[in-house]
Design an enzyme around this catalytic site. Sequence first.
Site, PDB file in Angstrom:
ATOM      1  NE  ARG A 100      -0.162   8.139   4.801  1.00  0.00           N
ATOM      2  CZ  ARG A 100      -0.099   7.212   5.734  1.00  0.00           C
ATOM      3  NH1 ARG A 100       0.888   7.223   6.614  1.00  0.00           N
ATOM      4  NH2 ARG A 100      -0.987   6.255   5.791  1.00  0.00           N
ATOM      5  CB  THR A 144      -3.013   8.320   2.133  1.00  0.00           C
ATOM      6  OG1 THR A 144      -2.179   7.454   2.910  1.00  0.00           O
ATOM      7  CG2 THR A 144      -3.328   9.552   2.983  1.00  0.00           C
ATOM      8  CD  GLU A 188      -2.267   1.496   2.787  1.00  0.00           C
ATOM      9  OE1 GLU A 188      -2.696   0.561   3.484  1.00  0.00           O
ATOM     10  OE2 GLU A 188      -2.222   2.670   3.191  1.00  0.00           O
ATOM     11  CE  LYS A 225      -5.851   1.799   6.297  1.00  0.00           C
ATOM     12  NZ  LYS A 225      -4.783   2.462   5.527  1.00  0.00           N
TER      13      LYS A 225
HETATM   14  C1  3PG Z   1      -1.761   3.084   7.210  1.00  0.00           C
HETATM   15  O1  3PG Z   1      -1.779   4.001   6.426  1.00  0.00           O
HETATM   16  O2  3PG Z   1      -2.397   2.064   7.012  1.00  0.00           O
HETATM   17  C2  3PG Z   1      -1.002   3.230   8.473  1.00  0.00           C
HETATM   18  O3  3PG Z   1      -0.157   4.303   8.443  1.00  0.00           O
HETATM   19  C3  3PG Z   1      -0.285   1.996   8.876  1.00  0.00           C
HETATM   20  O4  3PG Z   1      -0.082   2.109  10.232  1.00  0.00           O
HETATM   21  P1  3PG Z   1       1.311   1.727  10.922  1.00  0.00           P
HETATM   22  O5  3PG Z   1       2.282   2.783  10.473  1.00  0.00           O
HETATM   23  O6  3PG Z   1       1.021   1.784  12.413  1.00  0.00           O
HETATM   24  O7  3PG Z   1       1.704   0.360  10.456  1.00  0.00           O
END
Ligand code: 3PG
Length: 217
Positions: free
Chosen positions: A47, A71, A43, A131
């Site tokens: 950002r 995102t 993923e 999600k």
């Molecule tokens: C996401 O976008 O899914 C999260 O930033 C993932 O979370 P983590 O950094 O705690 O793994």
Amino acid sequence: MFDRTLWKTIADTGVVAVLVIDNVEDAVPVAESLLKGGIRAMELTLRTEAAIDALRAVKAAVPDMLAGVGTILTPDQVAQVKDIGVDFGVSPGLNPRVVKAAENADLNFAPGISTPSDIERAVELGCRLLKFFPAESAGGLKHLQSMAAPYNHLGLEYIPLGGINLGNMTDYLSTPLVPAVGGSWIAPRDLIQNKDWDGIAANAQRAFETFKAIGRQ
Ligand code: 3PG
């Protein structure tokens, strides 16, 4: 909203690596390192300035990687990533305009949910793969199981993200509600910035071995 074959492929992979890419040239080595360790889904989050070109680079050079996008906050971003040919998209929350744009663009899409109200809105919009974000701070596996109980007959599944790591991934994957987990611990931003490809491949391998040990495959 989410192709069943792709859904199954993600479940077979078990772990999705969340990426924040600052330099376009890092994208392909990161994807290759993940594959080397056995992780076939990512993923890549929108950002950073580099994210869109990074996705293009991975789609062009690493065809075996399932190139997901994270995102996604606006309908315009749905159109932009669909043009690149990414495999799926997710968002941290549930924005009905984004979900509808994904449906219209025929982009496999899983919105973020963390409450029963979110789930009901997602179901109404036609989503079945969701999600669960931010998983750990929202209450973890216990919260997911309690929250999901009234909807189990609808066949919903949840990919937890947010605070997942090697230590807790097995717990989440112990329930059939969870086809896969995801997180940034496999390829954290500092390892990417330091171009530590071996470190990322080693983390990926540990995550893949942990998933294999569960015996789902
Ligand atoms: C996401 O976008 O899914 C999260 O930033 C993932 O979370 P983590 O950094 O705690 O793994």
